[in-house]
Design an enzyme around this catalytic site. Structure first.
Site, PDB file in Angstrom:
ATOM      1  N   GLU A   1     -17.285  26.018   1.771  1.00 20.91           N
ATOM      2  CA  GLU A   1     -16.400  26.278   2.918  1.00 20.91           C
ATOM      3  C   GLU A   1     -14.927  25.867   2.736  1.00 20.91           C
ATOM      4  O   GLU A   1     -14.559  24.713   2.898  1.00 20.91           O
ATOM      5  CB  GLU A   1     -16.970  25.596   4.173  1.00 20.91           C
ATOM      6  CG  GLU A   1     -16.653  26.360   5.447  1.00 20.91           C
ATOM      7  CD  GLU A   1     -15.238  26.135   5.960  1.00 20.91           C
ATOM      8  OE1 GLU A   1     -14.460  27.106   5.891  1.00 20.91           O
ATOM      9  OE2 GLU A   1     -14.936  25.036   6.410  1.00 20.91           O
TER      10      GLU A   1
ATOM     11  N   SER B   1      -9.516  11.261 -11.980  1.00 15.61           N
ATOM     12  CA  SER B   1      -8.184  11.088 -12.579  1.00 15.61           C
ATOM     13  C   SER B   1      -8.129   9.880 -13.506  1.00 15.61           C
ATOM     14  O   SER B   1      -8.773   8.857 -13.269  1.00 15.61           O
ATOM     15  CB  SER B   1      -7.133  10.888 -11.479  1.00 15.61           C
ATOM     16  OG  SER B   1      -7.194  11.939 -10.568  1.00 15.61           O
TER      17      SER B   1
ATOM     18  N   SER C   1      -9.800   6.558  -4.829  1.00 17.09           N
ATOM     19  CA  SER C   1      -9.781   6.176  -3.411  1.00 17.09           C
ATOM     20  C   SER C   1     -11.055   5.416  -3.055  1.00 17.09           C
ATOM     21  O   SER C   1     -12.138   5.761  -3.537  1.00 17.09           O
ATOM     22  CB  SER C   1      -9.698   7.410  -2.517  1.00 17.09           C
ATOM     23  OG  SER C   1      -8.528   8.122  -2.787  1.00 17.09           O
TER      24      SER C   1
ATOM     25  N   GLY D   1     -14.442   9.290  -9.498  1.00 14.06           N
ATOM     26  CA  GLY D   1     -13.758   8.851 -10.720  1.00 14.06           C
ATOM     27  C   GLY D   1     -13.402  10.034 -11.602  1.00 14.06           C
ATOM     28  O   GLY D   1     -14.100  10.309 -12.584  1.00 14.06           O
TER      29      GLY D   1
HETATM   30  C1  LIG Z   1      -3.731   9.560  -1.855  1.00 15.61           C
HETATM   31  C2  LIG Z   1      -4.357   9.966  -3.154  1.00 15.61           C
HETATM   32  C3  LIG Z   1      -5.714   9.811  -3.324  1.00 15.61           C
HETATM   33  C4  LIG Z   1      -6.314  10.161  -4.546  1.00 15.61           C
HETATM   34  N1  LIG Z   1      -7.661   9.955  -4.700  1.00 15.61           N
HETATM   35  C5  LIG Z   1      -8.241  10.232  -5.882  1.00 15.61           C
HETATM   36  C6  LIG Z   1      -9.637   9.940  -6.090  1.00 15.61           C
HETATM   37  O1  LIG Z   1     -10.332   9.452  -5.199  1.00 15.61           O
HETATM   38  N2  LIG Z   1     -10.153  10.199  -7.291  1.00 15.61           N
HETATM   39  C7  LIG Z   1      -9.437  10.752  -8.320  1.00 15.61           C
HETATM   40  O2  LIG Z   1      -9.996  10.982  -9.378  1.00 15.61           O
HETATM   41  N3  LIG Z   1      -8.103  11.027  -8.150  1.00 15.61           N
HETATM   42  C8  LIG Z   1      -7.503  10.768  -6.964  1.00 15.61           C
HETATM   43  N4  LIG Z   1      -6.153  11.028  -6.785  1.00 15.61           N
HETATM   44  C9  LIG Z   1      -5.380  11.505  -7.925  1.00 15.61           C
HETATM   45  C10 LIG Z   1      -4.901  12.941  -7.805  1.00 15.61           C
HETATM   46  O3  LIG Z   1      -5.970  13.843  -7.949  1.00 15.61           O
HETATM   47  C11 LIG Z   1      -3.833  13.122  -8.873  1.00 15.61           C
HETATM   48  O4  LIG Z   1      -2.768  12.263  -8.532  1.00 15.61           O
HETATM   49  C12 LIG Z   1      -3.332  14.539  -8.946  1.00 15.61           C
HETATM   50  O5  LIG Z   1      -4.316  15.384  -9.466  1.00 15.61           O
HETATM   51  C13 LIG Z   1      -2.044  14.630  -9.791  1.00 15.61           C
HETATM   52  O6  LIG Z   1      -2.212  14.007 -11.020  1.00 15.61           O
HETATM   53  P1  LIG Z   1      -1.159  12.902 -11.568  1.00 15.61           P
HETATM   54  O7  LIG Z   1      -0.937  11.899 -10.496  1.00 15.61           O
HETATM   55  O8  LIG Z   1      -1.669  12.406 -12.885  1.00 15.61           O
HETATM   56  O9  LIG Z   1       0.180  13.678 -11.757  1.00 15.61           O
HETATM   57  P2  LIG Z   1       0.590  14.616 -12.968  1.00 15.61           P
HETATM   58  O10 LIG Z   1      -0.518  15.553 -13.275  1.00 15.61           O
HETATM   59  O11 LIG Z   1       1.101  13.784 -14.072  1.00 15.61           O
HETATM   60  O12 LIG Z   1       1.768  15.417 -12.307  1.00 15.61           O
HETATM   61  C14 LIG Z   1       3.069  14.845 -12.125  1.00 15.61           C
HETATM   62  C15 LIG Z   1       3.989  15.923 -11.576  1.00 15.61           C
HETATM   63  O13 LIG Z   1       4.066  16.999 -12.520  1.00 15.61           O
HETATM   64  C16 LIG Z   1       3.686  18.216 -11.930  1.00 15.61           C
HETATM   65  N5  LIG Z   1       2.928  19.035 -12.892  1.00 15.61           N
HETATM   66  C17 LIG Z   1       1.901  18.636 -13.676  1.00 15.61           C
HETATM   67  N6  LIG Z   1       1.433  19.677 -14.394  1.00 15.61           N
HETATM   68  C18 LIG Z   1       2.179  20.752 -14.050  1.00 15.61           C
HETATM   69  C19 LIG Z   1       2.183  22.129 -14.445  1.00 15.61           C
HETATM   70  N7  LIG Z   1       1.319  22.604 -15.340  1.00 15.61           N
HETATM   71  N8  LIG Z   1       3.091  22.958 -13.871  1.00 15.61           N
HETATM   72  C20 LIG Z   1       3.982  22.509 -12.948  1.00 15.61           C
HETATM   73  N9  LIG Z   1       4.019  21.208 -12.550  1.00 15.61           N
HETATM   74  C21 LIG Z   1       3.139  20.351 -13.080  1.00 15.61           C
HETATM   75  C22 LIG Z   1       2.804  17.848 -10.742  1.00 15.61           C
HETATM   76  O14 LIG Z   1       2.847  18.825  -9.730  1.00 15.61           O
HETATM   77  C23 LIG Z   1       3.451  16.544 -10.277  1.00 15.61           C
HETATM   78  O15 LIG Z   1       4.537  16.829  -9.437  1.00 15.61           O
HETATM   79  C24 LIG Z   1      -5.536  10.693  -5.586  1.00 15.61           C
HETATM   80  C25 LIG Z   1      -4.164  10.839  -5.405  1.00 15.61           C
HETATM   81  C26 LIG Z   1      -3.569  10.484  -4.216  1.00 15.61           C
HETATM   82  C27 LIG Z   1      -2.102  10.632  -4.061  1.00 15.61           C
END
Ligand SMILES: Cc1cc2nc3c(=O)[nH]c(=O)nc-3n(C[C@H](O)[C@H](O)[C@H](O)COP(=O)(O)OP(=O)(O)OC[C@H]3O[C@@H](n4cnc5c(N)ncnc54)[C@H](O)[C@@H]3O)c2cc1C
Length: 386
Positions: free
Chosen positions: A239, A123, A155, A121
């Site tokens: 790792e 994001s 997830s 938990g």
């Molecule tokens: C299949 C899958 C499984 C996941 N599982 C988990 C989980 O189990 N637990 C959990 O906590 N999270 C999980 N996530 C979430 C994942 O960690 C986030 O989606 C990811 O960190 C991106 O955050 P966001 O979706 O809020 O996108 P945002 O952070 O809002 O980003 C949106 C877009 O803006 C771009 N962007 C953002 N900031 C910048 C910057 N400073 N410079 C340039 N570009 C930028 C990003 O690259 C992206 O293209 C999962 C995601 C996926 C797709």
């Protein structure tokens, strides 16, 4: 330059190969009975949690042995070592590093045995790439934290018994990385609601998770209050040379070569098309570059140096390659490429269709390519933030 392993490591490689040849069914079938037996055998060999210290039930394996084990497993397309994916990947390492003796005894054996699943938990709707802006709140009341807020993209939340959760316990801090606390939360606690989210391939692997006055005993705090960021970052830092992922990519590319021989393009095998051949060759060269980079990181780890931002290079490479290989596999299939994985007309029982749709896991999960590029630019190349 010598990229070979020493005689002791090569002996270990032979042991792993012998075990895999003996244990994996020749017909490739992996039914439930086989998987149960597999889990028992690899646990007996102490290959589940192989890098963990022996005193907590791990294998005490060296970094080089871990790489060999993962390489051989990927090469043989073996099932995973252990069934508690997130527990083994980061929850267990975090508990080993920051947990109390009681937490280690309570959680580590179940993670190694795969008794139940853990979810993560981190994001939130407004905290993804910039995770430290998270707002889910934990307030200490007596000997319990009262948690309120929301997580998203969690997830396997639907099938998990426990969650590793980041909450903000201090909203007054100057540095947003401070004031975050890590809690271990039982998913059946009153006040937790899990709402599955459908992904683009129709499945529901992740969920939104809501917390309404969820009470978490203070004994379930991992690390000190306000130090959750440190707990999270260091757990992910073991790792990470990326070499094992290279073997997986090499296997995928081998599969694509086979696919190109089987599928026709203009009445001839796709493998004879110069455009396809060129793309296969380019992917091959990039995988090799990734392998050599991984070897560089491994050498540094063997010298006792800690890896830092450099691992972003391999994370970025891997993400780009997975997307590229998925697209190539569908393109080789021509008009059958866009069909659903369940269709009778697709080759390999739809495995390539599923692979091509699974890229978000590798590309977005754990930090998007943009974020990896930022890390490479700022921390490795020393470029300015703006
Ligand atoms: C299949 C899958 C499984 C996941 N599982 C988990 C989980 O189990 N637990 C959990 O906590 N999270 C999980 N996530 C979430 C994942 O960690 C986030 O989606 C990811 O960190 C991106 O955050 P966001 O979706 O809020 O996108 P945002 O952070 O809002 O980003 C949106 C877009 O803006 C771009 N962007 C953002 N900031 C910048 C910057 N400073 N410079 C340039 N570009 C930028 C990003 O690259 C992206 O293209 C999962 C995601 C996926 C797709």
């Amino acid at each position: 330059m010598d990229f070979g392993f020493g005689p002791e490591e090569e002996r270990f490689r032979e042991e792993v190969r012998g075990f895999l040849a003996e244990t994996l069914p020749a017909d490739g079938k992996r039914d439930m009975a086989f998987l149960q037996e597999w889990n028992r055998k690899v646990r007996e060999k102490r290959w589940v949690g192989f890098s963990w210290p022996e005193e907590v039930g791990g294998g005490g394996g060296s970094i080089a042995q871990q790489v060999i084990l993962k390489e051989e497993m990927a090469r043989a397309k073996a099932p995973p070592l252990g069934s508690c994916f997130m527990g083994l990947a980061w929850v267990g390492p975090a508990i080993i590093e920051y947990g109390t003796e009681e937490q280690k005894q309570r959680f580590i054996p179940d993670i190694l045995d795969g008794t139940y699943q853990w979810c993560t938990g981190y994001s939130e709707p407004d905290a993804g790439s910039d995770l430290a802006t998270l707002k889910c709140k934990g307030v200490l009341e007596g000997d319990e934290y009262v948690v309120n807020g929301q997580k998203i993209w969690t997830s396997i939340a639907m099938w998990s018994k426990w969650m590793i959760l980041l909450v903000r316990t201090d909203f007054e801090v100057e540095n947003k990385h401070d004031g975050i606390t890590c809690l271990l939360v039982e998913m059946e606690s009153p006040g937790i609601t899990v709402r599955p989210i459908k992904n683009m391939s129709g499945g529901a692997m992740f969920a939104e998770v809501f917390f309404d006055d969820v009470r978490v005993p203070v004994g379930n705090r991992l690390g000190a209050e306000g130090e959750g960021w440190k707990v999270t970052v260091s757990a992910l830092a073991h790792e990470r040379s990326g070499i094992a992922e290279v073997t997986g990519l090499q296997r995928r590319l081998e599969g694509i070569r086979e696919l190109a021989r089987e599928c026709a393009r203009g009445g001839r095998p796709a493998s004879e098309d110069p455009a396809i051949r060129q793309r296969i060759a380019r992917a091959d060269a990039r995988i090799e570059a990734m392998r050599l980079n991984g070897m560089r990181f491994l050498t540094r780890q063997l010298r006792g140096e800690k890896l830092g931002s450099e691992t972003s290079i391999n994370k970025l490479h891997r993400a780009q390659l997975e997307v590229e290989l998925g697209e190539l596999a569908l393109e080789i299939q021509g008009s059958r490429g866009p069909l659903a994985a369940g269709s009778d007309l697709v080759p390999a029982a739809g495995d390539w269709q599923r692979f091509a749709l699974s890229w978000p896991e590798v590309v977005i999960g754990g930090g998007t390519p943009n974020i990896q590029k930022n890390i490479i630019a700022e921390r490795i190349l020393g470029l300015p933030k703006d």
